[in-house]
Write an enzyme that holds these catalytic residues in place. Structure first.
Site, PDB file in Angstrom:
ATOM      1  N   GLU A  51       2.667  -6.089   7.938  1.00 25.48           N
ATOM      2  CA  GLU A  51       1.676  -5.094   8.359  1.00 25.48           C
ATOM      3  C   GLU A  51       1.617  -4.864   9.865  1.00 25.48           C
ATOM      4  O   GLU A  51       1.395  -3.733  10.317  1.00 25.48           O
ATOM      5  CB  GLU A  51       0.282  -5.492   7.841  1.00 25.48           C
ATOM      6  CG  GLU A  51       0.062  -5.236   6.357  1.00 25.48           C
ATOM      7  CD  GLU A  51       0.524  -6.376   5.469  1.00 25.48           C
ATOM      8  OE1 GLU A  51       0.195  -6.362   4.278  1.00 25.48           O
ATOM      9  OE2 GLU A  51       1.224  -7.278   5.976  1.00 25.48           O
TER      10      GLU A  51
ATOM     11  N   GLY B 206       0.830  -5.601   0.717  1.00 25.50           N
ATOM     12  CA  GLY B 206      -0.133  -5.738  -0.362  1.00 25.50           C
ATOM     13  C   GLY B 206       0.468  -6.243  -1.651  1.00 25.50           C
ATOM     14  O   GLY B 206      -0.215  -6.875  -2.465  1.00 25.50           O
TER      15      GLY B 206
ATOM     16  N   ALA C 227       0.830  -1.201   0.000  1.00 27.62           N
ATOM     17  CA  ALA C 227       0.000   0.000   0.000  1.00 27.62           C
ATOM     18  C   ALA C 227       0.871   1.260   0.000  1.00 27.62           C
ATOM     19  O   ALA C 227       1.981   1.268   0.536  1.00 27.62           O
ATOM     20  CB  ALA C 227      -0.919   0.007   1.217  1.00 27.62           C
TER      21      ALA C 227
ATOM     22  N   GLU D  23       0.462  -9.860  -1.279  1.00 21.39           N
ATOM     23  CA  GLU D  23      -0.930 -10.314  -1.348  1.00 21.39           C
ATOM     24  C   GLU D  23      -1.419 -10.390  -2.793  1.00 21.39           C
ATOM     25  O   GLU D  23      -2.191 -11.293  -3.140  1.00 21.39           O
ATOM     26  CB  GLU D  23      -1.821  -9.388  -0.521  1.00 21.39           C
ATOM     27  CG  GLU D  23      -1.610  -9.572   0.974  1.00 21.39           C
ATOM     28  CD  GLU D  23      -2.366  -8.570   1.817  1.00 21.39           C
ATOM     29  OE1 GLU D  23      -3.084  -8.986   2.734  1.00 21.39           O
ATOM     30  OE2 GLU D  23      -2.222  -7.353   1.562  1.00 21.39           O
TER      31      GLU D  23
END
Length: 264
Positions: A138, A115, A70, A118
């Site tokens: 995270e 992310g 992110a 992910e």
């Protein structure tokens, strides 16, 4: 090579029946901003409806990173209300990749963190080169993996291993990542994209109807008890048993020729 751009940061390139979905925000190491998330979701929606796209390969245009996760600089500027409003946009990017109906391959080099990892985990197969560094860090910044990581990682490596990786927030280098099953293939430095595209081409030579049905059975059946899983498989089989692809596949086998899949 045909190319279509979705916004400023996502581009789709065509390699025959293989679609390359490239993350293209090199100045930020492909950090996923709101704009980039929106573009990624739009590209996935277009690919999902494209019958000529038999396999999708997720790549990066940055030399040293797949995706660093992110965009924390953007996130730092959000009020609580803005963060809540942005959440559906962010989720749509990750679920867009996850829900692509055709097989997907991630080509990972350099950093694939948070992310970014992910997005790779949302793919069916991950091909990583020797420079890859993956992880879900995270909790080290006060949040949790929110792009599917807490659900996708244990499905790949088991609950206890996933817990260790998430709770420690540690980064895992390429060799260990392969040993732990975080990636499926480990290739030489700089070879991840070429190897992923070659793997995708081998997949794309097969029936597009069969590929999508097989993916559906694999995804929907995972985690079910055996009896329920076999029912999922049977439903997927019935969806292809009377298809044009099945008829062509059998005819081509008997005639000793390469199938010309109708894709229906």
């Amino acid at each position: 090579m045909a190319e279509e751009r979705f916004g400023e940061f996502v581009v789709v390139r065509r390699h025959g029946y293989v679609a390359e979905l490239a993350l293209d925000r090199p100045k930020a190491m492909n950090a996923v901003s709101t704009e980039m998330a929106r573009s990624l979701a739009a590209a996935c929606a277009a690919l999902a409806d494209d019958r000529d796209a038999r396999v999708v390969v997720l790549t990066s245009t940055h030399e040293r990173a797949f995706c660093v996760g992110a965009d924390l600089k953007e996130r730092n500027s959000f009020s609580d209300a803005e963060l809540v409003r942005q959440r559906p946009t962010a989720r749509a990017a990750y679920t867009g990749v996850l829900e692509l109906p055709m097989p997907t391959v991630a080509a990972v080099h350099g950093f694939a963190l948070g992310g970014g990892f992910e997005l790779a985990l949302a793919c069916d197969v991950i091909v990583a080169d020797a420079t890859a560094v993956v992880g879900l860090p995270e909790v080290s910044v006060g949040v949790i993996p929110g792009g599917g990581g807490t659900q996708l990682l244990p499905r790949r490596v088991g609950a206890a291993r996933a817990a260790e990786l998430v709770f420690t927030a540690r980064r895992v280098e390429a060799g260990e990542a392969r040993e732990l099953g975080l990636v499926e293939q480990l290739v030489g430095e700089g070879d991840d994209r070429d190897e992923a595209l070659a793997l995708a081409a081998r997949m794309a030579a097969n029936s597009p109807v069969g590929l999508r049905a097989a993916k559906r059975a694999l995804r929907l059946g995972h985690g079910l008890d055996l009896r329920a899983g076999l029912e999922v498989e049977d439903a997927a089989w019935r969806s292809v048993a009377f298809s044009g692809d099945r008829a062509e596949g059998v005819a081509a086998f008997n005639e000793k020729r390469t199938p010309q899949w109708p894709g229906e």
